[in-house]
Design a protein around this motif. Structure first.
Motif, PDB file in Angstrom:
ATOM      1  N   LEU A  16      24.442  -7.381 -14.481  1.00 26.00           N
ATOM      2  CA  LEU A  16      24.756  -8.702 -14.427  1.00 26.00           C
ATOM      3  C   LEU A  16      25.070  -9.323 -15.988  1.00 26.00           C
ATOM      4  N   GLU A  17      24.328  -8.622 -16.979  1.00 21.80           N
ATOM      5  CA  GLU A  17      24.892  -8.997 -18.342  1.00 21.80           C
ATOM      6  C   GLU A  17      26.270  -8.771 -18.397  1.00 21.80           C
ATOM      7  N   VAL A  18      26.898  -7.726 -18.121  1.00 22.02           N
ATOM      8  CA  VAL A  18      28.380  -7.434 -18.115  1.00 22.02           C
ATOM      9  C   VAL A  18      29.082  -8.588 -17.317  1.00 22.02           C
ATOM     10  N   LEU A  19      28.676  -8.931 -16.448  1.00 17.20           N
ATOM     11  CA  LEU A  19      29.322  -9.751 -15.731  1.00 17.20           C
ATOM     12  C   LEU A  19      29.422 -11.266 -16.337  1.00 17.20           C
ATOM     13  N   PHE A  20      28.192 -11.608 -16.855  1.00 13.10           N
ATOM     14  CA  PHE A  20      27.980 -12.818 -17.766  1.00 13.10           C
ATOM     15  C   PHE A  20      29.139 -12.752 -18.928  1.00 13.10           C
ATOM     16  N   ASP A  21      29.121 -11.729 -19.604  1.00 16.19           N
ATOM     17  CA  ASP A  21      30.118 -11.510 -20.610  1.00 16.19           C
ATOM     18  C   ASP A  21      31.608 -11.454 -20.326  1.00 16.19           C
TER      19      ASP A  21
ATOM     20  N   PHE B  29      38.272 -17.725 -13.040  1.00 16.82           N
ATOM     21  CA  PHE B  29      37.353 -16.438 -13.394  1.00 16.82           C
ATOM     22  C   PHE B  29      36.362 -16.735 -14.273  1.00 16.82           C
ATOM     23  N   GLY B  30      36.199 -17.892 -14.938  1.00 20.05           N
ATOM     24  CA  GLY B  30      35.184 -18.080 -15.925  1.00 20.05           C
ATOM     25  C   GLY B  30      33.850 -18.496 -15.689  1.00 20.05           C
ATOM     26  N   ASP B  31      33.500 -17.992 -14.364  1.00 18.15           N
ATOM     27  CA  ASP B  31      32.353 -18.393 -13.906  1.00 18.15           C
ATOM     28  C   ASP B  31      31.679 -17.280 -13.300  1.00 18.15           C
ATOM     29  N   SER B  32      30.295 -16.941 -13.757  1.00 22.28           N
ATOM     30  CA  SER B  32      29.584 -15.816 -13.265  1.00 22.28           C
ATOM     31  C   SER B  32      29.349 -15.588 -11.775  1.00 22.28           C
ATOM     32  N   THR B  33      29.086 -16.775 -11.077  1.00 23.20           N
ATOM     33  CA  THR B  33      28.910 -16.773  -9.886  1.00 23.20           C
ATOM     34  C   THR B  33      30.297 -16.307  -9.085  1.00 23.20           C
ATOM     35  N   ARG B  34      31.318 -16.835  -9.522  1.00 24.04           N
ATOM     36  CA  ARG B  34      32.495 -16.437  -8.736  1.00 24.04           C
ATOM     37  C   ARG B  34      32.928 -15.045  -9.001  1.00 24.04           C
ATOM     38  N   ILE B  35      32.847 -14.645 -10.285  1.00 25.68           N
ATOM     39  CA  ILE B  35      32.855 -13.174 -10.842  1.00 25.68           C
ATOM     40  C   ILE B  35      32.043 -12.356  -9.772  1.00 25.68           C
ATOM     41  N   SER B  50      26.116 -13.378   4.145  1.00 30.88           N
ATOM     42  CA  SER B  50      25.949 -11.863   3.541  1.00 30.88           C
ATOM     43  C   SER B  50      26.172 -12.008   1.974  1.00 30.88           C
ATOM     44  N   ILE B  51      27.433 -12.758   1.589  1.00 34.47           N
ATOM     45  CA  ILE B  51      27.477 -12.925   0.255  1.00 34.47           C
ATOM     46  C   ILE B  51      26.284 -13.480  -0.411  1.00 34.47           C
ATOM     47  N   ALA B  52      25.873 -14.679   0.318  1.00 37.35           N
ATOM     48  CA  ALA B  52      24.673 -15.322  -0.412  1.00 37.35           C
ATOM     49  C   ALA B  52      23.443 -14.642  -0.444  1.00 37.35           C
ATOM     50  N   GLU B  53      23.247 -13.773   0.495  1.00 39.81           N
ATOM     51  CA  GLU B  53      21.959 -12.867   0.525  1.00 39.81           C
ATOM     52  C   GLU B  53      22.231 -11.894  -0.628  1.00 39.81           C
ATOM     53  N   ALA B  54      23.201 -11.222  -0.505  1.00 37.18           N
ATOM     54  CA  ALA B  54      23.559 -10.127  -1.546  1.00 37.18           C
ATOM     55  C   ALA B  54      23.312 -10.554  -2.811  1.00 37.18           C
ATOM     56  N   LEU B  55      23.710 -11.965  -3.508  1.00 38.21           N
ATOM     57  CA  LEU B  55      23.635 -12.400  -4.522  1.00 38.21           C
ATOM     58  C   LEU B  55      22.273 -13.229  -4.517  1.00 38.21           C
ATOM     59  N   ASN B  56      21.608 -13.428  -3.479  1.00 39.65           N
ATOM     60  CA  ASN B  56      20.449 -14.260  -3.748  1.00 39.65           C
ATOM     61  C   ASN B  56      20.497 -15.616  -4.212  1.00 39.65           C
ATOM     62  N   ILE B  62      27.539 -20.602  -2.654  1.00 39.87           N
ATOM     63  CA  ILE B  62      28.705 -19.734  -2.116  1.00 39.87           C
ATOM     64  C   ILE B  62      29.542 -20.557  -1.717  1.00 39.87           C
ATOM     65  N   SER B  63      29.330 -21.227  -0.659  1.00 42.33           N
ATOM     66  CA  SER B  63      30.615 -22.010  -0.082  1.00 42.33           C
ATOM     67  C   SER B  63      31.379 -22.800  -0.857  1.00 42.33           C
ATOM     68  N   HIS B  64      30.709 -23.600  -1.921  1.00 44.47           N
ATOM     69  CA  HIS B  64      31.481 -24.194  -2.697  1.00 44.47           C
ATOM     70  C   HIS B  64      32.331 -23.307  -3.599  1.00 44.47           C
ATOM     71  N   GLN B  65      31.877 -22.342  -4.106  1.00 42.59           N
ATOM     72  CA  GLN B  65      32.545 -21.475  -4.988  1.00 42.59           C
ATOM     73  C   GLN B  65      33.503 -20.530  -4.404  1.00 42.59           C
ATOM     74  N   LEU B  66      33.515 -20.272  -2.888  1.00 48.36           N
ATOM     75  CA  LEU B  66      34.552 -19.770  -2.073  1.00 48.36           C
ATOM     76  C   LEU B  66      35.661 -20.720  -2.031  1.00 48.36           C
ATOM     77  N   ARG B  67      35.192 -22.030  -1.904  1.00 47.03           N
ATOM     78  CA  ARG B  67      36.322 -22.765  -1.805  1.00 47.03           C
ATOM     79  C   ARG B  67      37.251 -22.842  -2.932  1.00 47.03           C
ATOM     80  N   VAL B  68      36.579 -22.971  -4.283  1.00 50.30           N
ATOM     81  CA  VAL B  68      37.550 -22.794  -5.183  1.00 50.30           C
ATOM     82  C   VAL B  68      38.389 -21.281  -5.437  1.00 50.30           C
TER      83      VAL B  68
END
Lengths: 106, 106
Positions: A16-21, B29-35, B50-56, B62-68
DNA sequence: TTAACATATGAACATTTATTCATATGTTCA
DNA sequence: TGAACATATGAATAAATGTTCATATGTTAA
């Protein structure tokens, strides 16, 4: 020319830390003023004022953004007398920009 | 292995419009959620939940960011019944991320 | 058609961020 | 030392952005 058959490549999710970086790094590239600064100094090092004049922006604005670039190790700094010269840190930076350009230019 | 002698490479400054597009691309690319989303779907396509669950994280987030990601043509979309599957659009995207990772990991 | 499920979206809120103005710091030269 | 110049920085402001909540849209199966 692409379409080389790539083996199903298992992309490990980094810590996670790397992803934030990583996101923070891209954030630096995600501002047009900083992008323009990087292009401006990509050939030759330039002083702060020269950059400001080249982009027709305030010295203060440029200085603030150069600090961001400095903090992220994207530029090199050299003092000569009153002036401080900035240049791109390495070809790495250029390559990241080129990759992005490729995508933007289709 | 680097240190090939590169000829003084005249880097043309692209049009302002292109530079704005470039900054906008990196902004994505400059947002950790999207990364994290991009890493999550880099191997296999996945549904939104599934994505939402995987990332908790929340489905809405997730839907908002997928739109981006969609608007920037970084993901591919496929509907199958009730679910919508997202995957990375091309290897280009992976390469941009890898470039960034290289820099982050020194 | 209705119920259940998956996804998308609008509004609101909190946070981050870029720019400007004013001024401080640092350097050179007389 | 003081004046002139180059750069850096803090505070303030405006604008952009990510997340949440509530709800709409769209799909399937009964």
């Amino acid at each position: 020319m692409e379409n080389k058959i790539t083996p199903a490549q298992h992309t490990e999710m980094p810590d996670l830390e790397v992803l934030f970086d990583l996101a923070d790094l891209f954030k630096v590239f995600g501002d047009s003023t900083r992008i323009r600064i990087m292009f401006t100094i990509s050939d030759n090092e330039m002083s702060v004022l020269s950059i400001a004049e080249a982009l027709n922006m305030e010295q203060s604005t440029i200085s603030h953004q150069l600090r961001v670039l400095r903090q992220n190790k994207l530029v090199r700094v050299r003092r000569e007398g009153k002036q401080i010269y900035y240049s791109l840190d390495d070809d790495h930076v250029k390559k990241i920009i080129e990759m992005g350009l490729d995508h933007v230019l289709e």
